[in-house]
Design an enzyme around this catalytic site. Structure first.
Site, short mmCIF file in Angstrom:
data_model
loop_
_atom_site.label_atom_id
_atom_site.label_comp_id
_atom_site.label_asym_id
_atom_site.label_seq_id
_atom_site.Cartn_x
_atom_site.Cartn_y
_atom_site.Cartn_z
N GLU A 187 0.51 -0.76 3.71
CA GLU A 187 0.76 -1.15 5.11
C GLU A 187 -0.50 -0.98 5.96
O GLU A 187 -0.45 -0.51 7.10
CB GLU A 187 1.93 -0.37 5.69
CG GLU A 187 3.24 -0.63 4.95
CD GLU A 187 4.42 0.20 5.47
OE1 GLU A 187 4.27 0.88 6.50
OE2 GLU A 187 5.48 0.16 4.82
N GLU B 91 7.84 -3.17 -0.70
CA GLU B 91 8.93 -2.37 -0.10
C GLU B 91 9.82 -3.33 0.68
O GLU B 91 9.32 -4.22 1.37
CB GLU B 91 8.40 -1.34 0.92
CG GLU B 91 7.73 -0.13 0.37
CD GLU B 91 7.30 0.81 1.50
OE1 GLU B 91 7.98 0.86 2.55
OE2 GLU B 91 6.28 1.49 1.33
#
Length: 320
Positions: A169, A261
């Site tokens: 991320e 994810e």
């Protein structure tokens, strides 16, 4: 997708995994589940509901960070670290089953910090300084990398391929590695790649980049797979076509793409109908998998029993 590893010294098993991904791209989606405790309650729940297990299991490495400061940590931090301890034993067990393995590392700040210091708000660690040879930040970062390499090396010695997703991320600033922007995060990833392939010869790693931003893309020479994390509204199952199209724009090369994810499981019917070739998805842990707050158990059962879903029993043996 291109199946040649970026690391020219990659072990045979890495090549076999990437070749398998290339064959299966658009033909099925690999089911995945993140776990972060010894109990692995998520796997138990999936088996209870579906009678099957995911083909890919994710493991959390946060408690293996060398610079955890429990003496000044809050209760939430202490609990998360303690529940995560020893979970590499479970990764070894999963390897014994022949399942695919991916690691997530919520890396506690290599220097300073408090509580869950992988969060930017809990550390003043400067990743820009960490990229400068000889600085305290660089020395601390390399120390942590050496420690983690010692844990990864036994998997390499046993020829077990790992889907390695560091600095995840990095499009955001909530983790310290993204705190100075995507360009710095890109250079951190490149630094780790060179350090782990040239200094530690971790030739079992399949390098997974994790950001949908074109700005700061690590580059085709530094990743085997591109990926992103998504958390749609509860029960909003689908093919996530828009998220896929946005991701693949970061490169003109045909890199395989994954949902590294997700809070919400995809819908296999829509994946087939819309021809969205995600390689795998990995549902996050806790309530995303253990309750029906985000995913109905009926939807989970439908997915795991779908012809398009690749579960552990359908996965060929790709390593010893």
């Amino acid at each position: 997708m291109q199946s040649t590893p970026i690391n020219e010294n990659a072990i045979k098993e890495v090549k076999e995994v990437l070749a398998y991904f290339s064959r299966m791209e658009g033909q099925g989606i690999i089911t995945g589940q993140h776990t972060q405790t010894m109990e692995q309650e998520e796997l138990t729940k999936i088996y209870e509901i579906t009678g099957k297990l995911p083909a890919l299991c994710g493991f959390e490495l946060l408690s293996y960070s060398p610079n955890i400061r429990l003496e000044t940590a809050d209760e939430a931090c202490i609990t998360e670290v303690e529940r995560n301890r020893g979970t590499l034993e479970k990764a070894w067990e999963w390897a014994g089953r022949g399942g695919l393995i991916t690691f997530t590392w919520h890396w506690f700040s290599p220097l300073g910090g408090k509580d869950k210091s992988f969060y930017t708000k809990n550390t003043d660690f400067n990743p820009e300084e960490a990229l400068k040879e000889g600085t305290p930040e660089n020395i601390a970062m390399c120390r942590d990398l050496d420690d983690m390499a010692s844990l990864l090396k036994p998997f390499c010695d046993k020829h077990i391929p790992i889907l390695w997703r560091p600095f995840h991320e990095s499009e955001g600033d909530w983790f310290w590695w993204g705190s100075r922007g995507p360009q710095v995060a890109k250079e951190l990833f490149r630094f780790m790649y060179r350090y782990y392939t040239q200094e530690h010869h971790l030739d079992n790693l399949i390098w997974v980049w994790n950001s949908p931003l074109a700005d700061g893309y690590v580059g085709d020479a530094y990743c085997d797979i591109i990926s992103r994390d998504i958390y749609p509204p509860a029960h909003a199952h689908g093919a996530f076509r828009e998220k896929y199209d946005e991701l693949i724009k970061i490169t003109k090369r045909k890199k395989g793409a994954a949902l590294a994810e997700t809070g919400i499981i995809p819908d296999a019917d829509e994946l087939m109908e819309e021809a969205v070739p995600w390689l795998w998805y990995m549902t996050w842990s806790g309530s995303f998998a253990l309750t029906e707050k985000f995913n109905d158990f009926a939807a989970l059962k439908k997915l795991y029993q779908h012809e398009y879903a690749i579960t552990l029993d359908k996965l060929p043996r790709l390593y010893p």
